[in-house]
Design a protein around this motif. Sequence first.
Motif, PDB file in Angstrom:
ATOM      1  N   ASN A  57      11.355  10.569  23.676  1.00 57.84           N
ATOM      2  CA  ASN A  57      12.074  11.271  22.616  1.00 57.84           C
ATOM      3  C   ASN A  57      11.269  12.485  22.145  1.00 57.84           C
ATOM      4  N   GLU A  58      11.829  13.216  21.195  1.00 62.76           N
ATOM      5  CA  GLU A  58      11.205  14.457  20.725  1.00 62.76           C
ATOM      6  C   GLU A  58       9.978  14.208  19.838  1.00 62.76           C
ATOM      7  N   GLY A  59       9.718  12.947  19.501  1.00 55.30           N
ATOM      8  CA  GLY A  59       8.524  12.631  18.724  1.00 55.30           C
ATOM      9  C   GLY A  59       8.637  13.013  17.259  1.00 55.30           C
ATOM     10  N   PHE A  60       7.497  13.002  16.577  1.00 51.01           N
ATOM     11  CA  PHE A  60       7.475  13.279  15.138  1.00 51.01           C
ATOM     12  C   PHE A  60       7.892  14.712  14.808  1.00 51.01           C
ATOM     13  N   ALA A  61       7.772  15.630  15.758  1.00 47.71           N
ATOM     14  CA  ALA A  61       8.101  17.028  15.491  1.00 47.71           C
ATOM     15  C   ALA A  61       9.553  17.194  15.060  1.00 47.71           C
ATOM     16  N   LYS A  62      10.440  16.345  15.600  1.00 45.18           N
ATOM     17  CA  LYS A  62      11.867  16.442  15.259  1.00 45.18           C
ATOM     18  C   LYS A  62      12.373  15.172  14.555  1.00 45.18           C
ATOM     19  N   ALA A  63      11.499  14.213  14.337  1.00 41.16           N
ATOM     20  CA  ALA A  63      11.919  12.940  13.729  1.00 41.16           C
ATOM     21  C   ALA A  63      12.313  13.136  12.270  1.00 41.16           C
ATOM     22  N   GLU A  64      13.380  12.472  11.857  1.00 45.23           N
ATOM     23  CA  GLU A  64      13.813  12.536  10.467  1.00 45.23           C
ATOM     24  C   GLU A  64      13.197  11.430   9.623  1.00 45.23           C
ATOM     25  N   VAL A  65      12.574  10.443  10.285  1.00 45.85           N
ATOM     26  CA  VAL A  65      11.954   9.352   9.542  1.00 45.85           C
ATOM     27  C   VAL A  65      10.864   8.733  10.419  1.00 45.85           C
ATOM     28  N   SER A  66       9.916   8.076   9.769  1.00 50.20           N
ATOM     29  CA  SER A  66       8.840   7.391  10.498  1.00 50.20           C
ATOM     30  C   SER A  66       9.078   5.890  10.474  1.00 50.20           C
ATOM     31  N   ALA A  67       8.930   5.267  11.627  1.00 45.14           N
ATOM     32  CA  ALA A  67       8.933   3.802  11.701  1.00 45.14           C
ATOM     33  C   ALA A  67       7.482   3.338  11.662  1.00 45.14           C
TER      34      ALA A  67
ATOM     35  N   GLY B 184      -1.287   8.860   4.386  1.00 41.83           N
ATOM     36  CA  GLY B 184      -1.110   7.572   3.720  1.00 41.83           C
ATOM     37  C   GLY B 184      -1.543   6.407   4.585  1.00 41.83           C
ATOM     38  N   TYR B 185      -1.287   6.519   5.900  1.00 44.21           N
ATOM     39  CA  TYR B 185      -1.693   5.451   6.806  1.00 44.21           C
ATOM     40  C   TYR B 185      -3.217   5.317   6.825  1.00 44.21           C
ATOM     41  N   GLU B 186      -3.912   6.449   6.810  1.00 42.21           N
ATOM     42  CA  GLU B 186      -5.372   6.417   6.833  1.00 42.21           C
ATOM     43  C   GLU B 186      -5.928   5.848   5.533  1.00 42.21           C
ATOM     44  N   ILE B 187      -5.278   6.163   4.424  1.00 42.34           N
ATOM     45  CA  ILE B 187      -5.692   5.599   3.142  1.00 42.34           C
ATOM     46  C   ILE B 187      -5.572   4.074   3.175  1.00 42.34           C
ATOM     47  N   LEU B 188      -4.460   3.589   3.702  1.00 43.09           N
ATOM     48  CA  LEU B 188      -4.238   2.153   3.784  1.00 43.09           C
ATOM     49  C   LEU B 188      -5.252   1.487   4.708  1.00 43.09           C
ATOM     50  N   ARG B 189      -5.498   2.107   5.863  1.00 45.28           N
ATOM     51  CA  ARG B 189      -6.482   1.545   6.791  1.00 45.28           C
ATOM     52  C   ARG B 189      -7.865   1.510   6.138  1.00 45.28           C
ATOM     53  N   GLY B 190      -8.192   2.557   5.370  1.00 47.69           N
ATOM     54  CA  GLY B 190      -9.477   2.609   4.692  1.00 47.69           C
ATOM     55  C   GLY B 190      -9.646   1.513   3.657  1.00 47.69           C
ATOM     56  N   MET B 191      -8.511   1.003   3.161  1.00 52.69           N
ATOM     57  CA  MET B 191      -8.546  -0.086   2.188  1.00 52.69           C
ATOM     58  C   MET B 191      -8.470  -1.445   2.878  1.00 52.69           C
ATOM     59  N   GLY B 192      -8.467  -1.424   4.228  1.00 53.31           N
ATOM     60  CA  GLY B 192      -8.444  -2.676   4.970  1.00 53.31           C
ATOM     61  C   GLY B 192      -7.068  -3.264   5.169  1.00 53.31           C
ATOM     62  N   VAL B 193      -6.023  -2.460   4.964  1.00 49.73           N
ATOM     63  CA  VAL B 193      -4.646  -2.939   5.122  1.00 49.73           C
ATOM     64  C   VAL B 193      -4.219  -2.780   6.583  1.00 49.73           C
ATOM     65  N   ALA B 194      -3.741  -3.858   7.183  1.00 47.41           N
ATOM     66  CA  ALA B 194      -3.241  -3.807   8.557  1.00 47.41           C
ATOM     67  C   ALA B 194      -1.835  -3.226   8.551  1.00 47.41           C
ATOM     68  N   ILE B 195      -1.607  -2.219   9.379  1.00 47.23           N
ATOM     69  CA  ILE B 195      -0.280  -1.612   9.453  1.00 47.23           C
ATOM     70  C   ILE B 195       0.214  -1.615  10.893  1.00 47.23           C
ATOM     71  N   ASN B 196       1.523  -1.615  11.031  1.00 46.18           N
ATOM     72  CA  ASN B 196       2.122  -1.473  12.354  1.00 46.18           C
ATOM     73  C   ASN B 196       2.074   0.000  12.751  1.00 46.18           C
ATOM     74  N   ALA B 197       1.815   0.262  14.011  1.00 40.18           N
ATOM     75  CA  ALA B 197       1.619   1.633  14.478  1.00 40.18           C
ATOM     76  C   ALA B 197       2.802   2.525  14.104  1.00 40.18           C
ATOM     77  N   PRO B 198       2.539   3.671  13.489  1.00 39.24           N
ATOM     78  CA  PRO B 198       3.621   4.608  13.149  1.00 39.24           C
ATOM     79  C   PRO B 198       4.268   5.156  14.424  1.00 39.24           C
ATOM     80  N   GLU B 199       5.609   5.243  14.414  1.00 40.98           N
ATOM     81  CA  GLU B 199       6.351   5.755  15.558  1.00 40.98           C
ATOM     82  C   GLU B 199       7.518   6.594  15.056  1.00 40.98           C
ATOM     83  N   PRO B 200       7.923   7.594  15.821  1.00 39.98           N
ATOM     84  CA  PRO B 200       9.057   8.433  15.401  1.00 39.98           C
ATOM     85  C   PRO B 200      10.380   7.694  15.506  1.00 39.98           C
ATOM     86  N   ALA B 201      11.246   7.941  14.559  1.00 41.60           N
ATOM     87  CA  ALA B 201      12.602   7.378  14.581  1.00 41.60           C
ATOM     88  C   ALA B 201      13.574   8.473  14.142  1.00 41.60           C
ATOM     89  N   LEU B 202      14.828   8.293  14.482  1.00 36.36           N
ATOM     90  CA  LEU B 202      15.864   9.293  14.201  1.00 36.36           C
ATOM     91  C   LEU B 202      15.438  10.655  14.748  1.00 36.36           C
TER      92      LEU B 202
END
Length: 303
Positions: free
Chosen positions: A234-244, A44-62
């Motif tokens: 932290n354990e990163g996206f491998a164990k993250a329950e949500v994405s920031a 989804g992030y790549e789709i948004l970037r392809g449409m020219g949408v600026a996004i904040n860098a995805p990071e692992p949370a929880l």
Amino acid sequence: DVGADAGARAFRCRLVDGREHTHARVVLATGGKSFASLGTTGAGYEILRGMGVAINAPEPALTPLLFAEREHELVHLAGVTLQHALMTVTYMEDGGKTTQEGKKRRKQGNKPIVRQAVRGQSLITHRGVSGPDAMDLSYFSNLPSEAGVSYRVCWNRDFQTAGDCEAFLAQTLQTNPKKTVRSAVASILPASLAAFLCDAANIDQHTNISSLKKADRAALVRLMTAYELDIGRNEGFAKAEVSAGGVPLQALDLATFELRDIPGCHVVGELVDIHGRIGGFNFLLAWIEGRLAGRALAGRGVL
């Protein structure tokens, strides 16, 4: 794959089997990068970037926290569950930058920000700290080193201050002066943790509370109320329950979750840069966003 046809106010959706569909409106609800085992890829992030949408860098949370050193002194307590602790994280709002702007803000009263976990539940593991409190505060371990992020834990939130602990030890001295320091601490903390704190304070566990020196008592109180957790990552996206990270809220019409700069494109769920603590809050956010987007489409006769 989703793309916006320039000037046509339409969205071209290409499916994995090669078929294409064109729609006047589209809802992006692909999820973030957490729970990769369920098929999330961050597409989804790549789709948004392809449409020219600026996004904040995805990071692992929880996600669980990891000690900075593999042989951290707490690994020997792996398996100890804390039911009534108080974990906090402190960081600089300006990222700890040494720029003139950062220095100016500090002179104007820019103080470190302190966040507290609310449940009191954590689990010491062989690699770090897990459980609701550690995971709720894990997002801040993504901040750069310049932010000066530090984690501390008060092992029993009923004794948060040095005064609380001093009063507890004084009462123990009055009621049972022959009680050992370890036994006294073990009356409010797990026995293995009590033994560890005595050793960390260089106190003989079998010392009677009445024989505890002032300097040793101060060291013990400090460890009980403000033990510094040496967290490296932290354990990163491998164990993250949500994405920031994701689309900033200011880029969306919050009544419909439609992109302000791309009318007709609604973004919901983890693609939006907002997340909450453990307890169903992130599910609720996603459901609310999806409902608002769905109502907007229904109001325009799309559904």
